[in-house]
Design a protein around this motif. Structure first.
Motif, PDB file in Angstrom:
ATOM      1  N   PRO A 156      16.793  26.879  18.693  1.00  0.00           N
ATOM      2  CA  PRO A 156      17.340  26.324  19.941  1.00  0.00           C
ATOM      3  C   PRO A 156      16.500  26.749  21.142  1.00  0.00           C
ATOM      4  O   PRO A 156      15.916  27.835  21.151  1.00  0.00           O
ATOM      5  N   ASP A 159      19.629  35.635  25.783  1.00  0.00           N
ATOM      6  CA  ASP A 159      19.903  34.252  26.191  1.00  0.00           C
ATOM      7  C   ASP A 159      21.112  34.167  27.112  1.00  0.00           C
ATOM      8  O   ASP A 159      21.529  33.083  27.491  1.00  0.00           O
ATOM      9  N   ASN A 160      21.682  35.330  27.469  1.00  0.00           N
ATOM     10  CA  ASN A 160      22.838  35.374  28.367  1.00  0.00           C
ATOM     11  C   ASN A 160      22.551  36.404  29.461  1.00  0.00           C
ATOM     12  O   ASN A 160      22.284  37.567  29.153  1.00  0.00           O
ATOM     13  N   MET A 204      22.474  19.173  24.586  1.00  0.00           N
ATOM     14  CA  MET A 204      23.639  19.865  25.128  1.00  0.00           C
ATOM     15  C   MET A 204      24.671  18.857  25.648  1.00  0.00           C
ATOM     16  O   MET A 204      25.872  18.976  25.374  1.00  0.00           O
ATOM     17  N   ARG A 247      28.861  31.183  22.977  1.00  0.00           N
ATOM     18  CA  ARG A 247      27.495  31.025  23.477  1.00  0.00           C
ATOM     19  C   ARG A 247      26.801  30.072  22.514  1.00  0.00           C
ATOM     20  O   ARG A 247      26.637  30.376  21.336  1.00  0.00           O
ATOM     21  N   CYS A 248      26.428  28.893  22.995  1.00  0.00           N
ATOM     22  CA  CYS A 248      25.875  27.859  22.121  1.00  0.00           C
ATOM     23  C   CYS A 248      24.390  27.627  22.406  1.00  0.00           C
ATOM     24  O   CYS A 248      23.969  27.652  23.568  1.00  0.00           O
ATOM     25  N   GLY A 249      23.638  27.392  21.344  1.00  0.00           N
ATOM     26  CA  GLY A 249      22.217  27.078  21.470  1.00  0.00           C
ATOM     27  C   GLY A 249      21.969  25.616  21.160  1.00  0.00           C
ATOM     28  O   GLY A 249      22.527  25.061  20.199  1.00  0.00           O
ATOM     29  N   PHE A 305      20.451  27.499  26.117  1.00  0.00           N
ATOM     30  CA  PHE A 305      21.708  28.176  25.770  1.00  0.00           C
ATOM     31  C   PHE A 305      22.707  28.014  26.917  1.00  0.00           C
ATOM     32  O   PHE A 305      22.339  28.057  28.088  1.00  0.00           O
ATOM     33  N   SER A 306      23.966  27.818  26.541  1.00  0.00           N
ATOM     34  CA  SER A 306      25.009  27.672  27.552  1.00  0.00           C
ATOM     35  C   SER A 306      26.322  28.186  26.968  1.00  0.00           C
ATOM     36  O   SER A 306      26.551  28.093  25.759  1.00  0.00           O
ATOM     37  N   GLU A 328      15.929  31.428  26.424  1.00  0.00           N
ATOM     38  CA  GLU A 328      15.855  32.725  25.756  1.00  0.00           C
ATOM     39  C   GLU A 328      14.677  33.524  26.304  1.00  0.00           C
ATOM     40  O   GLU A 328      13.527  33.090  26.225  1.00  0.00           O
ATOM     41  N   SER A 365      23.761  26.090  17.274  1.00  0.00           N
ATOM     42  CA  SER A 365      24.102  27.472  16.906  1.00  0.00           C
ATOM     43  C   SER A 365      25.119  27.986  17.917  1.00  0.00           C
ATOM     44  O   SER A 365      25.081  27.601  19.084  1.00  0.00           O
ATOM     45  N   TYR A 366      26.030  28.836  17.480  1.00  0.00           N
ATOM     46  CA  TYR A 366      27.024  29.370  18.419  1.00  0.00           C
ATOM     47  C   TYR A 366      27.562  30.708  17.919  1.00  0.00           C
ATOM     48  O   TYR A 366      27.670  30.955  16.718  1.00  0.00           O
TER      49      TYR A 366
END
Length: 600
Positions: free
Chosen positions: A295, A387-388, A350, A341-343, A298-299, A373, A327-328
């Motif tokens: 990914p 990524d956060n 998205m 947290r999803c990729g 990310f969000s 990321e 991905s999450y």
């Protein structure tokens, strides 16, 4: 079946150049579907694909073509998505083919994604059949577009087919060119089995349905097969070909395209690009080109109603069955509660996932600012992938932060070059070169930070070029940058959902603009609300939402001024106390504000 009567091909094109319409006409001409089954964009079976006019998932369909003279041929069309976010699916679809139709709009000409996909097809040694579509449009510029195609792939003008898929002009010539120009598949049915997985979907009753192109050997029901990358062994329960539905055949031999069902319970085990082999007779090596899709964006996704957390988890689980690239992981926000947290592969991916969650699963969700990321080098030499923004270590422990850079290609008419270059400079772009395709069109090559394009770069590019510029990119490397974490504080408490990692030069403008926007969006309370932007312990911007004021002196008419002052002092004390215990209600629009921020 004899491979010399098989043709495997794809259609590559930029978005909205008529790819799905041409596929419809090919299905009609070969009588693959009845008139009752036919509809516009028949291969685009998702509502979102029809509404947006884009292909999101790859599709495969088998057609039988009978030329006026000679034996019948089997044509396997492996349709591909057109958007840059899904370029890995495009590359795997191309790897399953021997040829490709390069479709170009007669009015719009060669665009960035056309160039990218054409080069990808050439890298796979595919035979390219150039086709100009929409020749019946009043705005068609056949000479200019013909010249662009000649310069792009080196074809002669006589090789370029001129058609209108919508008006059903020239479709017979396309079918003839597929048979005559695209080579037959190579491969020996006597060799050990090697089949490429180019797509997979999930059936709730049968498990993963794997779409394969057989390169060598024979894939038969009842035999044990092994997926090379995962090492898992299964029994081939059902093997067949693909029309609009699955048609069971029992076996597929070298050169053929079809599906395999073997009781795979998780779609993540059936990875696109993996090789299927016979468990008891392994081939010398897998088919080339397999890689794990990573990914890029990310969000955080949070349910509007915190009671819907379990429903959101179930919805993501079910969505992942049909889209393994999501991905999450669970995460918690002090402002938004429990979420994930999803990729995603990119910003369009998205948007598609969010719309599918809202439509197919009726979920009301809030999404946080999209992030990329980052690689964080700590003082002790350890490297973290973050990524956060909430996971970023304290500044004292950080040696340097690296962010992903992309190589970007922007095709634009010459009159918008200045605007496009200014946009790229504003987004910290590194200029590489300029390439003049013809007197009216320019290709600009830049290296751009991914973080600068994930929010509104594409929209801004379209607006400054009046919709004419097109954009294509691919990941290059992670590169050290002067990055800082910008926090938004509400009455002194950090609002983690609005934290961002930004370049230091832009953090001040970003903080001021976001605080101003939040001031307009956060409703008035009975107490003062202070909105601040902070880098570490340094406050860089401040806005105040003034409180409601109850007129406590309304009942005082006449009399001594000290009586009024006493009431106002009492009110002031009450507001102080309320501020200490009061919680600020943040509307959903505040979290979406960042996605539509103009550079301040």
């Amino acid at each position: 079946m004899d491979p010399k009567f098989i043709r495997n091909f794809s259609i590559i094109a930029h978005i909205d150049h008529g790819k799905s319409t041409l596929a419809d006409r090919l299905l009609e001409q070969t009588a693959t579907l009845t008139s009752h089954q036919m509809q516009n964009q028949v291969l685009d079976n998702m509502d979102l694909e029809r509404e947006r006019g884009i292909t999101i998932k790859s599709h495969a369909v088998r057609m039988e073509y009978r030329p006026p003279e000679g034996p019948p041929y089997v044509l396997n069309l492996i349709d591909t998505p057109g958007h840059v976010d899904f370029s890995y699916e495009v590359s795997r679809s191309l790897a399953a083919c021997e040829g490709a139709l390069l479709l170009v709009d007669a009015a719009q000409g060669v665009e960035a994604q056309t160039v990218s996909n054409a080069l990808m097809a050439l890298e796979h040694d595919l035979t390219i059949v150039p086709v100009i579509n929409k020749i019946d449009l009043p705005s068609a510029q056949l000479e200019r577009v013909t010249r662009q195609i000649v310069e792009l792939i080196g074809a002669s003008e006589e090789e370029i087919l001129k058609i209108s898929a919508k008006a059903n002009i020239g479709i017979g010539d396309v079918l003839k060119a597929i048979v005559e120009r695209i080579p037959a598949p190579k491969g020996d049915p006597a060799d050990p089995l090697r089949a490429l997985i180019f797509d997979s979907v999930f059936d709730r009753y049968r498990g993963a349905v794997v779409y394969v192109r057989v390169f060598d050997g024979v894939l038969e029901e009842g035999k044990k097969v092994r997926l090379f990358a995962s090492g898992e062994v299964y029994e081939a329960e059902e093997v067949g070909i693909l029309r609009l539905e699955r048609i069971r055949k029992g076996r597929l031999s070298a050169g053929e395209v079809g599906y395999l069902i073997c009781g795979i319970k998780e779609l993540s085990k059936a990875n696109v690009g993996d090789t299927v082999m016979e468990a008891g007779r392994l081939a010398t090596g897998p088919l080339p080109g397999y890689k794990v899709v990573k990914p890029m964006v990310f969000s955080g996704l949070y349910p509007v109603n915190t009671d819907d957390y379990g429903g959101l988890r179930d919805a993501l689980d079910r969505l992942k069955l049909n889209d393994a690239s999501i991905s999450y992981v669970p995460e918690t926000s002090s402002a938004l509660g429990f979420g994930f947290r999803c990729g995603f592969l990119g910003l369009l991916h998205m948007e598609i996932v969010q719309e599918r969650l809202e439509r197919e699963f009726e979920m009301e969700i809030i999404n946080t600012v999209p992030n990329v990321e980052y690689q964080v080098l700590l003082s002790d030499g350890e490297v973290l992938e973050v990524d956060n923004p909430a996971d970023l270590p304290p500044p004292g422990k950080i040696e340097e932060i690296s962010e992903p850079f992309l190589t970007a290609k922007i095709l634009t008419p010459t009159e918008y070059v200045g605007n496009v270059m200014k946009l790229c400079m504003d987004r910290r772009g590194v200029y590489v070169n300029t390439e003049y395709l013809d007197p009216t069109r320019v290709a600009l090559h830049y290296e751009l930070p991914l973080a600068e394009i994930v929010i509104d770069f594409y929209d801004r590019l379209k607006s400054i070029s009046r919709g004419y510029a097109s954009f294509d990119y691919e990941y290059k490397e992670h590169r050290p940058s002067d990055l800082v974490k910008l926090d938004i504080l509400i009455n002194g408490d950090p609002l983690d959902a609005l934290s961002v990692i930004s370049h230091r030069d832009k953090a001040y403008d970003w903080g001021r603009t976001l605080c101003r926007k939040l001031k307009d969006l956060i409703p008035k309370q009975m107490f003062e609300v202070v909105i601040q932007g902070a880098i570490g312990s340094k406050i860089i911007s401040r806005e105040v939402v003034r409180p409601f004021r109850k007129n406590v002196t309304a009942k005082c008419y006449g009399g001594d001024i000290t009586r009024k002052r006493k009431l106002l002092e009492k009110q002031k004390e009450g507001k102080k106390r309320m501020k200490q215990v009061g919680n600020v209600e943040i509307p959903q629009e505040a979290f979406l504000a960042v996605l539509s921020m103009d550079e301040g």
